[in-house]
Motif scaffolding. Structure first.
Motif, PDB file in Angstrom:
ATOM      1  N   UNK A   1      -0.035   5.328   6.025  1.00  0.00           N
ATOM      2  CA  UNK A   1      -0.399   4.429   4.934  1.00  0.00           C
ATOM      3  C   UNK A   1      -1.908   4.228   4.908  1.00  0.00           C
ATOM      4  N   UNK A   2      -2.475   4.354   3.729  1.00  0.00           N
ATOM      5  CA  UNK A   2      -3.911   4.123   3.548  1.00  0.00           C
ATOM      6  C   UNK A   2      -4.140   2.678   3.136  1.00  0.00           C
ATOM      7  N   UNK A   3      -4.788   1.929   4.017  1.00  0.00           N
ATOM      8  CA  UNK A   3      -5.071   0.520   3.768  1.00  0.00           C
ATOM      9  C   UNK A   3      -6.359   0.144   4.472  1.00  0.00           C
ATOM     10  N   UNK A   4      -7.217  -0.576   3.765  1.00  0.00           N
ATOM     11  CA  UNK A   4      -8.422  -1.133   4.383  1.00  0.00           C
ATOM     12  C   UNK A   4      -8.148  -2.600   4.704  1.00  0.00           C
TER      13      UNK A   4
ATOM     14  N   UNK B   1       0.833  -1.205   0.000  1.00  0.00           N
ATOM     15  CA  UNK B   1       0.000   0.000   0.000  1.00  0.00           C
ATOM     16  C   UNK B   1       0.870   1.259   0.000  1.00  0.00           C
ATOM     17  N   UNK B   2       1.969   1.232   0.753  1.00  0.00           N
ATOM     18  CA  UNK B   2       2.895   2.365   0.754  1.00  0.00           C
ATOM     19  C   UNK B   2       3.507   2.569  -0.630  1.00  0.00           C
ATOM     20  N   UNK B   3       3.734   1.472  -1.333  1.00  0.00           N
ATOM     21  CA  UNK B   3       4.441   1.534  -2.609  1.00  0.00           C
ATOM     22  C   UNK B   3       3.579   1.824  -3.810  1.00  0.00           C
ATOM     23  N   UNK B   4       2.285   2.065  -3.631  1.00  0.00           N
ATOM     24  CA  UNK B   4       1.432   2.361  -4.784  1.00  0.00           C
ATOM     25  C   UNK B   4       0.477   3.493  -4.437  1.00  0.00           C
ATOM     26  N   UNK B   5      -0.220   3.982  -5.434  1.00  0.00           N
ATOM     27  CA  UNK B   5      -1.135   5.113  -5.221  1.00  0.00           C
ATOM     28  C   UNK B   5      -2.576   4.751  -5.562  1.00  0.00           C
TER      29      UNK B   5
END
Length: 600
Positions: free
Chosen positions: A493-496, A462-466
Motif C-alpha cells: 500500500x502506498x501511503x504517506x 489508500x488500498x481502496x483508491x488509486x
C-alpha cells in the motif's frame, strides 16, 4: 457450490449471495471456527477476480481497515472472524461505523448452541454482542440443507446487505450475522449431508436468483420534502435574512457542494465549511478562528442555521451557537444531531435534493431584496482578516511547528489527492491551517471521534483508491494502532504518514487542565519517550526524521512519488506548540475586534 458437507454448501451460498448483493471485499482474521466461510470465500475469489480477500492477524486492525475501504469506495465491506473474543475486537470500528454511517457486514463464527455456556473453549455470548451499534443482528442458525432453509439463507444475506448500505428503515452502518458451525470445519466429504436431487427439487435454493442478482432486494429512492414544507422553510428564511449554512464533518454525496453553493446564493447566507466537509475555496473556512473574536460574536447573532453533516469540530462555533441559542437550527439529513439542544428542525431528507428544492423555490418565488448583503459581507471580511493574519504568522515561523505542516501540505498536495486526518489536535489544526486552492478530499473517523484504528483506516482507504493519500496523526494515535502497519507491506500500500510527535497528549496542553501542573503531565500529558524509528522499520516501512522545512518539502515530494508506505516524523515541543497556537489565535482576535464592535 462446494457440496462436500452441509457446512461447505451453507458457506458457499453465503459467499455467493454476498457477491451478488454487491460485496467485493472481505477482511479476514485467522481462526478455526470460521473455516467453512474462509474456504467458500477463497473458492469464490477463484471464480471472480474482482472479489478481494485481505488477511489481518489483528481483528481490531482488520475492522478499521475495512472501515477505511468502505469509506473511500462508498461500498459495503465484509469482516470475518472466529468465535470468542476475536469478535469483541471489532467493536470500536463497529461503533465508528454506526455513527459515521459506514456499511460493514460483520460475520462472526460461533460454536453451535449446544456447545455454548458449558465451558467449551473459545466461546463467549455473541448474541447481540454489539448492542445498539449495529443496524441489524441475526443469529443465522446451524446449517440445515433443505430447499426452504437455503432460500431463507439467500434471502437473509441479501436483505442484510441492503440494510447495511442504508436501503432499509435505518441509515447505513454495520450489520452483524452470527454463524454457528458444528464439526467438520474443513471441506471433508460427508455424503449424507447434501441431498442428491436438491438442485432439481429446489433450483432457487441452489442457484439463487435466475437473473444473477441478489435474491431479495430492497429498493430505495431519495427522500424529498413536500412543496408545502419547502415553502414554509423558505418563508422562515425570507423572514430571517441573517442566517448561515454550515457543513460540518460530512462524507458528502456526489454533487452536494454545487447544490449547497447554489442554496447559499439563493439565501444570501454565508457558507461555512469544515475541512472534513467539502472543498471550501471561495467559501468561509476560517470561522473557527474569527469566531474567537468576542466583538464579532456579539455583533453577529444568527437567526437561522442550516447545517449538513455532524456538528463541526470547532468549539468556538459551538460556543457562538450556544451564545445565541434562540436561533432556529435546521439540521439536514439527521434526526438527532444537536448537542446544543437548541430550537431544532431535523429534516430526514436527501441533502442534495433539499438544497435544490429550496434554492429552486427561493429563486422562483422570493424577491432578492430581502437578503441582508452586509451580513454576508461581514463574514467575508472576517474570513479575509483571519486568512491574512494566519498566513502572515505562519510565514514568520521558521521552527518545526505542527500548524505549519498543514499550510505546507495545502501548497504541495496535488489536486484530487486525499488526506486522512486523526482525531484530537490534527483535525483541529487541519481546520485552522489547511486551506488549499486544489480540491482535496479529507477523510476522518469522526463518528465517535476516537484515535483508535487510525493507521488501519488510512491504509484501508489508500488500498481502496488509486490517488495519492496522506495520513496526518499524532504520536498517541500512531502508537495506538501500530499493528495496522503490518498491512502496509503485505498489500504493498502506498501511503504517506506524517507523524506529529510531541511526546504525549498535545491536545490537553490546549485545554484548561494544563494549568494544573501537579497532575497534568502524569495523567494527561502522558509522555512516552518512544523511539518510533525501529518500530516502523520492523514493519518494513521507511522512516524519515524531518530536520527542517526544506527537508520536509523534499521528503514529502519524494514520498508522494514513491511506492510503499513512508513515515515522515516531525518532532516538536508541546509547550512551544501551545504558545504558538495561542499567539496566532490572539492575533486573529485582536484584528477582528478592531473591525467589529458594537457601533459598527
Amino acid at each position: 457450490m462446494n457440496t462436500a458437507n452441509r457446512n461447505t454448501l451453507w458457506a458457499s451460498i453465503v459467499a455467493e449471495e454476498l457477491y451478488r448483493s454487491g460485496v467485493r471485499t472481505v477482511c479476514i482474521s485467522p481462526g478455526s471456527r470460521s473455516t467453512p466461510l474462509v474456504i467458500a470465500f477463497a473458492e469464490l475469489r477463484d471464480l471472480y477476480p474482482d472479489f478481494q480477500l485481505l488477511v489481518h492477524i489483528d481483528e481490531r486492525s482488520s475492522s478499521f481497515f475495512a472501515l477505511g475501504v468502505a469509506k473511500i469506495q462508498m461500498a459495503p465491506v465484509a469482516l470475518l472472524c472466529t468465535s470468542g473474543t476475536a469478535a469483541a475486537n471489532y467493536y470500536p470500528a463497529i461503533i465508528e461505523a454506526y455513527y459515521s454511517r459506514i456499511p460493514l457486514i460483520v460475520l462472526t463464527a460461533d460454536r453451535p448452541p449446544e456447545m455454548r455456556d458449558c465451558g467449551s473453549g473459545q466461546t463467549i455470548d455473541q448474541i447481540n454482542i454489539y448492542g445498539k451499534h449495529v443496524r441489524y443482528f441475526f443469529e443465522v442458525g446451524t446449517p440445515e440443507i433443505t430447499g426452504f432453509r437455503l432460500r431463507y439463507l439467500r434471502s437473509l444475506i441479501s436483505r442484510t446487505v441492503s440494510i447495511a448500505v442504508g436501503k432499509g428503515d435505518t441509515p447505513a452502518g454495520a450489520v452483524h450475522l452470527n454463524f454457528p458451525f458444528a464439526d467438520p470445519m474443513p471441506p471433508i466429504s460427508v455424503p449424507t449431508d447434501v441431498p442428491e436431487h436438491l438442485a432439481l427439487s429446489s433450483p432457487e435454493a441452489m442457484f439463487g436468483n435466475p437473473s444473477g442478482g441478489a435474491y431479495s432486494q430492497i429498493l430505495a429512492g431519495m427522500r424529498s420534502l413536500d412543496t408545502n414544507v419547502i415553502a414554509a422553510i423558505a418563508n422562515q428564511i425570507i423572514s430571517h435574512p441573517r442566517g448561515v449554512i454550515v457543513v460540518g464533518v460530512y462524507d458528502a454525496p456526489t454533487g452536494f457542494l454545487t447544490s449547497a453553493q447554489r442554496l447559499a446564493r439563493a439565501t444570501g447566507y454565508p457558507l461555512l465549511i469544515e475541512a472534513t466537509g467539502a472543498h471550501r475555496r471561495g467559501e468561509i473556512g476560517h470561522y473557527d478562528s474569527f469566531l474567537r473574536s468576542p466583538n464579532f460574536c456579539t455583533t453577529h447573532a444568527p437567526e437561522i442555521v442550516i447545517r449538513f453533516g455532524a456538528m463541526p469540530t470547532s468549539k468556538s462555533y459551538m460556543l457562538w451557537l450556544e451564545r445565541h441559542i434562540g436561533c432556529q437550527q435546521i439540521v439536514v439529513g439527521s434526526t438527532n444531531s444537536d448537542p446544543t439542544h437548541g430550537i431544532t428542525q431535523s429534516l430526514n431528507v436527501f441533502p442534495t435534493s433539499f438544497c435544490d428544492q429550496l434554492a429552486n423555490y427561493l429563486e422562483n418565488y422570493a424577491q432578492p431584496a430581502w437578503q441582508d448583503k452586509q451580513w454576508r459581507l461581514d463574514f467575508e471580511l472576517a474570513e479575509s482578516i483571519a486568512e491574512h493574519t494566519i498566513t502572515e504568522a505562519i510565514t514568520n515561523i521558521e521552527e518545526l511547528f505542527d500548524g505549519k505542516v498543514y499550510a505546507k501540505l495545502a501548497q504541495m498536495l496535488p489536486a484530487d489527492s486525499y488526506i486522512y486526518v486523526a482525531s484530537s489536535t490534527p483535525i483541529r489544526d487541519l481546520d485552522t491551517f489547511f486551506h488549499s486552492d486544489h480540491p482535496i478530499t479529507v477523510l476522518a473517523n469522526r463518528g465517535a471521534n476516537g484515535i483508535d484504528g487510525t493507521i488501519s483506516s488510512a491504509l484501508g482507504a489508500a488500498w481502496g483508491c488509486d490517488r495519492p493519500m496522506v495520513l496526518i496523526c499524532g504520536d498517541l494515535a500512531f502508537y495506538h494502532d501500530l499493528n495496522g502497519l503490518l498491512a502496509a507491506q503485505k498489500y504493498q500500500i502506498s501511503l504517506t504518514i506524517i507523524l506529529l510527535n510531541n511526546d504525549g497528549g498535545g491536545i490537553f496542553n490546549l485545554l484548561p487542565i494544563s494549568k494544573f501542573e501537579n497532575t497534568f503531565e502524569e495523567f494527561f500529558g502522558t509522555s512516552h519517550n518512544l523511539d518510533f524509528a525501529p518500530i516502523i522499520q520492523a514493519y518494513n516501512c521507511e522512516h524519515v526524521l524531518i530536520r527542517d522545512w526544506q527537508h520536509f518539502h523534499t521528503a514529502l515530494t519524494s514520498s508522494l512519488e514513491t511506492k510503499g508506505t513512508q513515515v515522515l516524523e516531525i518532532q516538536s515541543d508541546r509547550q512551544r506548540n501551545k504558545d504558538l497556537h495561542f499567539s496566532i489565535w490572539n492575533q486573529v482576535i485582536a484584528n477582528c475586534d478592531r473591525h467589529f464592535h458594537e457601533n459598527s
